[in-house]
Each structure stands twice: as C-alpha cells, then as structure tokens.
Design a protein around this motif. Structure first.
Motif, PDB file in Angstrom:
ATOM      1  N   ARG A 192     -10.389  -2.324  -9.378  1.00 14.34           N
ATOM      2  CA  ARG A 192      -9.525  -2.152  -8.206  1.00 14.34           C
ATOM      3  C   ARG A 192      -9.401  -3.447  -7.414  1.00 14.34           C
ATOM      4  N   LEU A 193     -10.527  -4.155  -7.253  1.00 15.61           N
ATOM      5  CA  LEU A 193     -10.499  -5.419  -6.525  1.00 15.61           C
ATOM      6  C   LEU A 193      -9.596  -6.422  -7.235  1.00 15.61           C
ATOM      7  N   HIS A 194      -9.685  -6.469  -8.550  1.00 18.29           N
ATOM      8  CA  HIS A 194      -8.844  -7.394  -9.330  1.00 18.29           C
ATOM      9  C   HIS A 194      -7.369  -7.070  -9.154  1.00 18.29           C
ATOM     10  N   ASP A 195      -7.032  -5.774  -9.266  1.00 17.95           N
ATOM     11  CA  ASP A 195      -5.623  -5.368  -9.156  1.00 17.95           C
ATOM     12  C   ASP A 195      -5.066  -5.660  -7.768  1.00 17.95           C
ATOM     13  N   LEU A 196      -5.831  -5.330  -6.739  1.00 18.40           N
ATOM     14  CA  LEU A 196      -5.360  -5.547  -5.369  1.00 18.40           C
ATOM     15  C   LEU A 196      -5.209  -7.039  -5.067  1.00 18.40           C
ATOM     16  N   SER A 197      -6.160  -7.849  -5.526  1.00 17.73           N
ATOM     17  CA  SER A 197      -6.075  -9.296  -5.304  1.00 17.73           C
ATOM     18  C   SER A 197      -4.867  -9.876  -6.024  1.00 17.73           C
ATOM     19  N   GLU A 198      -4.624  -9.379  -7.217  1.00 19.50           N
ATOM     20  CA  GLU A 198      -3.472  -9.852  -7.993  1.00 19.50           C
ATOM     21  C   GLU A 198      -2.166  -9.453  -7.316  1.00 19.50           C
ATOM     22  N   ASN A 199      -2.121  -8.240  -6.755  1.00 20.24           N
ATOM     23  CA  ASN A 199      -0.915  -7.797  -6.051  1.00 20.24           C
ATOM     24  C   ASN A 199      -0.611  -8.673  -4.842  1.00 20.24           C
ATOM     25  N   VAL A 200      -1.642  -9.012  -4.083  1.00 20.54           N
ATOM     26  CA  VAL A 200      -1.451  -9.885  -2.911  1.00 20.54           C
ATOM     27  C   VAL A 200      -0.955 -11.257  -3.361  1.00 20.54           C
ATOM     28  N   GLU A 201      -1.511 -11.746  -4.460  1.00 20.16           N
ATOM     29  CA  GLU A 201      -1.116 -13.059  -4.965  1.00 20.16           C
ATOM     30  C   GLU A 201       0.343 -13.066  -5.419  1.00 20.16           C
ATOM     31  N   VAL A 202       0.739 -12.037  -6.173  1.00 22.87           N
ATOM     32  CA  VAL A 202       2.123 -11.942  -6.650  1.00 22.87           C
ATOM     33  C   VAL A 202       3.082 -11.795  -5.477  1.00 22.87           C
ATOM     34  N   PHE A 203       2.704 -10.998  -4.497  1.00 25.27           N
ATOM     35  CA  PHE A 203       3.529 -10.834  -3.302  1.00 25.27           C
ATOM     36  C   PHE A 203       3.730 -12.170  -2.599  1.00 25.27           C
ATOM     37  N   SER A 204       2.659 -12.961  -2.494  1.00 23.23           N
ATOM     38  CA  SER A 204       2.755 -14.289  -1.862  1.00 23.23           C
ATOM     39  C   SER A 204       3.697 -15.197  -2.642  1.00 23.23           C
ATOM     40  N   ASP A 209       8.995 -17.876  -3.308  1.00 17.41           N
ATOM     41  CA  ASP A 209      10.236 -18.052  -4.070  1.00 17.41           C
ATOM     42  C   ASP A 209      11.457 -17.968  -3.165  1.00 17.41           C
ATOM     43  N   ILE A 210      11.478 -16.934  -2.315  1.00 11.86           N
ATOM     44  CA  ILE A 210      12.648 -16.723  -1.454  1.00 11.86           C
ATOM     45  C   ILE A 210      12.742 -17.817  -0.391  1.00 11.86           C
ATOM     46  N   LEU A 211      11.594 -18.204   0.167  1.00 11.02           N
ATOM     47  CA  LEU A 211      11.603 -19.250   1.185  1.00 11.02           C
ATOM     48  C   LEU A 211      12.118 -20.578   0.637  1.00 11.02           C
ATOM     49  N   ARG A 212      11.775 -20.871  -0.624  1.00 11.02           N
ATOM     50  CA  ARG A 212      12.158 -22.158  -1.214  1.00 11.02           C
ATOM     51  C   ARG A 212      13.565 -22.161  -1.796  1.00 11.02           C
ATOM     52  N   TYR A 358       5.467 -13.198   5.132  1.00 10.84           N
ATOM     53  CA  TYR A 358       6.631 -12.306   5.002  1.00 10.84           C
ATOM     54  C   TYR A 358       7.299 -12.083   6.353  1.00 10.84           C
ATOM     55  N   LYS A 359       6.508 -11.971   7.414  1.00 11.88           N
ATOM     56  CA  LYS A 359       7.080 -11.767   8.750  1.00 11.88           C
ATOM     57  C   LYS A 359       8.001 -12.928   9.111  1.00 11.88           C
ATOM     58  N   GLY A 366      16.863 -12.406   9.625  1.00 11.76           N
ATOM     59  CA  GLY A 366      17.291 -11.402  10.598  1.00 11.76           C
ATOM     60  C   GLY A 366      16.992  -9.984  10.164  1.00 11.76           C
ATOM     61  N   GLU A 367      15.891  -9.795   9.396  1.00  8.77           N
ATOM     62  CA  GLU A 367      15.568  -8.493   8.825  1.00  8.77           C
ATOM     63  C   GLU A 367      14.155  -8.063   9.207  1.00  8.77           C
ATOM     64  N   GLU A 368      13.794  -8.228  10.484  1.00  9.57           N
ATOM     65  CA  GLU A 368      12.419  -7.915  10.890  1.00  9.57           C
ATOM     66  C   GLU A 368      12.036  -6.465  10.635  1.00  9.57           C
TER      67      GLU A 368
END
Length: 460
Positions: A192-204, A209-212, A358-359, A366-368
C-alpha cells in the motif's frame, strides 16, 4: 480619476457578417482572470481566416434526428454451493451446513495445524500467513450466536467438526478481531505504501507536464480567438477566457455541411499556420494516469493514516500492557508503528507538496474549484481528441490524394488513347486509305451453325 490597476484589459466583441454557430462555453469570471493564463491572452491578434470560418460554420436549419439506444439488462447467474458429502463418522456439528462448508473451503488452503495457526495469529507471524487468507478469515469470524454455542459445548474437542474445532481455536485468541485488523494492515503495508507513493509521484509529474506545456496555452488561445469570432456580439462573445471543460466539446460544433467539426478545423488551421503546436499532446504523457490516480489519492492516504492510528490505539490497550510477557503482539505492534509512522510522514509531506503545486496550476487556469481528477481529465481528453482529429485529417487527405491520383491516371489514359486514335487517322489519310466502314447495328448476315444445328455453338 486614477486608473484601477486591477481592471481587466478592454475586450471588444467580434462582428461576423453572417449568423454563425454558437459555442456554449462558460466564461471565466473576471475576478479569476487576473494572474491567470487568460490575463495574457491576445487572441484578437491571431490572424484567422474569417471568410473561411463563416463559410464552414454558418448556421442553417438542421433536421433533428431523434433516436435512442435501448439497453439490455444483463443477468448474473449464481451457482449454488454443492452440498457436502455425507460424513463417514459421527461428529458434533454446531454450525449451519453453509457455514461449515465455507470455512472448510478456506481451511483447505491452510497447510498447517490449527494450533500453529493460532500461534501465528498471536505472534503476528507474517511469514506463515498470507494477506488474502487473513482477509478471508476476518469475514468468517464467529457470530455472537456461534460463540455462545461453542462456549456452551462441554464435550471432547475431538468430537467437533473441522469448522467447529477451527473456530474453537480462534476463540482462544484475546482481542481476535482488532488483532486480525492490525495483522492485515501489517501484511499489506509495504504494498500500500508503494502504491500510494507512486500515485503521488505520478500526480506530481502530471502537474509538471501541464505547467511546462506552453504549447497548450497557445492552442487554448487559438480556440479562444475562434470562439469569440463565432459568438460575435452574443452574450458569450468577447470572453477573456472559458472553462476548460469546453475543450472536450469542440467536436460537438459541426460545420454547416456536417462533414467536419470545429476540432478538425482547429487542427487544420494549426497545421497551416503554427505547425510546431501539433505535437503538444506528446508533452502531456503523464496526464492520463495522473487523472486516474488523483481521483481517490487523498481519500486513500487519509484511510492509510487512520489505519496507522488504529495500530497506535490498539498497542496502547491495557490488555497488552498487563500481558506483555505472555502475549508479544503489543510489543510487535509498537515496533511496527514507529517505522510505519515515519513512512507515513514522508508520504504526507509529498502529498501536501503535490497538492500545493496543483493549487497553483488550477489558479493559473482560473479553475480553483475543479478537483484534480476533473482538471486533468479535461486536459487529457482534449489532447487525445486533438491527436485523433489530426490522424483523421491525415487519412482524409490521403484518401483525397488517392482519388486524385486515380482520376489523373484515368484522364491520362483517355488522352493517350485519343492521341493514338488521332495518329492512326492521320496515317490513313496520309496513305490515302478510305475510311473504314462502321459496323451495322442490325446485321442480316446469318450466324454459322454447328453440327447440332445450334447458332454460334449454342442451342438454337
């Protein structure tokens, strides 16, 4: 009076020469335009072909086509359990037949004696038991009625059925249910720790990607320019920006002949005028998976923290303090908790950092109010449909080229045939040959018959 430094740049509405199809976007509120991508948009400076847009997207009466698709309700069949085989020896049965059979199926996967199993639960022996087995066991814990039946039994334990003997061993374990809950969490913790850490990393990565992706902002600016022209003097015209959900609906606006869409026209325009923007979807490779993992990421981490808190509460129960010598579970829970807490702190810090990024991203667009999975889904779907529209345009051009090539080949063949006929005619005239007689349509010359009297070899 002094100018308001927070005032938006004046935005004039376009004036098409004919009535055009309207885009039903939602304008970004003026208060959200400041310090967002919309503040720097200069869509009115984009040199659109207004005549082409009017030709493609002029309104006309469109015959509505009704219709609906029915859905067939799927039916699931449930298989009834096969009744257990009759017992060869007399045993004491305290459970229902179904309960005995269900527990028997579970025990068929347990390859150790019941006493060893009980010891593994007592000591939280993670090498002996697998997570799936313990999870199934929790679903089969004895009910209050079954506990009363087992505790009231005074006969020899050997006379009990297999399921009854198994539950009898379980009842000897103090704090059985919370102990099993802790055991399952410990067994599943690393995964579970591995999956959650990986999800946070992919989200980041997706946020990065979008910012750049500056190309995405430029493409959105072109969409804004086209939309403001189409909407003209209407209430949705003269927009500083629009809600990103509209990007997923560009294909809903058809051309006047219904053979293409605004999305396909956008791709065509970019190919002609700003070709390097065509590849912007390639810059958003992490956004699709980022949208998927962000949907439940925060809730799953919150549940993870609650499970760690449960470990803490359980290890501090008075029972474990007073039975530390005979029951090592409390000490093992405490040892596990300190490691798990440190890992959870790192995970929580990474999650907060990703959500802060993300915030900033959502504010930039303009999508808060948009949830992370919604925001990223809009971006991903737009990039995906843009790519599909590009491929469809390519296939259409290739097909048109094939048709043109075939037509040119045909016309060339006809021209060559006519040229050869003209050459033969000139040659005859040069030799002084008479013009060959044209064949008569109704010839009176009888057709030859074969030996059987058939004309031309066929039955007369």
């Amino acid at each position: 009076p002094a100018a308001n430094p927070n005032a938006l740049r004046p935005k004039s509405k376009m004036q098409p020469s004919k009535k055009l199809k309207q885009l039903h976007w939602i304008k970004v509120a003026d208060r959200k335009v400041k310090n967002s991508i919309w503040e720097d948009m200069r869509d009115e400076e984009i040199k659109l072909d207004y005549n082409e847009i009017e030709e493609l997207f002029a309104t006309k009466a469109v015959k509505a086509v009704g219709g609906g698709a029915g859905a067939n309700d799927g039916k699931e069949e449930e298989e009834e359990g096969v009744p257990g085989a009759p017992r060869k020896k007399k045993v004491v049965i305290l459970l229902s037949a179904n309960r005995s059979q269900t527990i028997g199926v579970l025990l068929s996967h347990l390859k150790i004696p019941h006493e060893d199993f009980r010891r593994a639960i007592m000591t939280l022996d993670t090498r002996t038991l697998q997570p799936n087995f313990v999870i199934q066991l929790m679903r089969l814990l004895p009910t209050d009625q079954e506990v009363a039946s087992l505790q009231s039994y005074t006969g020899p334990k050997e006379d009990l059925g297999t399921a009854e003997r198994f539950l009898f061993e379980l009842l000897c374990i103090p704090r059985l249910k919370p102990r099993l809950q802790c055991f399952v969490f410990i067994l599943e913790f690393n995964a579970r720790l591995h999956d959650l850490s990986e999800n946070v990393e992919v989200f980041s990565y997706a946020v990065h990607d979008i910012l750049r992706c500056k190309s995405l902002i430029k493409v959105i600016e072109i969409v804004l320019a086209m939309g403001n022209y189409l909407n003209g003097q209407g209430p949705k015209g003269g927009a500083h920006g629009f809600k990103l959900e509209f990007l997923t609906k560009l294909a809903d606006t058809k051309t006047s002949d219904n053979k293409s869409t605004l999305l396909h026209y956008l791709v065509t325009w970019i190919e002609k005028n700003d070709k390097e923007l065509i590849t912007f979807p390639q810059e958003l490779s992490n956004v699709e998976i980022g949208a998927k993992v962000s949907e439940n990421m925060v809730d799953e981490i919150s549940k993870f923290k609650k499970d760690i808190k449960f470990i803490y509460e359980e290890m501090n129960r008075p029972y474990y303090k007073s039975n530390a010598k005979n029951d090592p579970c409390g000490a093992k829970l405490e040892q596990f908790y300190h490691t798990a807490y440190n890992d959870m702190e790192v995970l929580e810090a990474n999650k907060k950092k990703a959500l802060a990024m993300y915030k900033d991203l959502s504010k930039t667009y303009g999508e808060e109010e948009a949830k992370p999975d919604e925001f990223m889904t809009y971006i991903h779907q737009f990039a995906q449909t843009f790519k599909e529209a590009y491929n469809e345009n390519q296939r259409k051009r290739e097909e048109e080229e094939r048709v043109r090539t075939r037509r040119e080949a045909f016309l060339k063949s006809m021209a060559e045939r006519e040229a050869k006929a003209e050459d033969r005619k000139k040659a005859r005239m040069k030799r002084g040959d008479p013009k060959p007689p044209e064949p008569k349509k109704d010839s009176a010359v009888p057709r030859p018959k074969d030996a059987m009297g058939r004309v031309g070899g066929k039955d007369a």
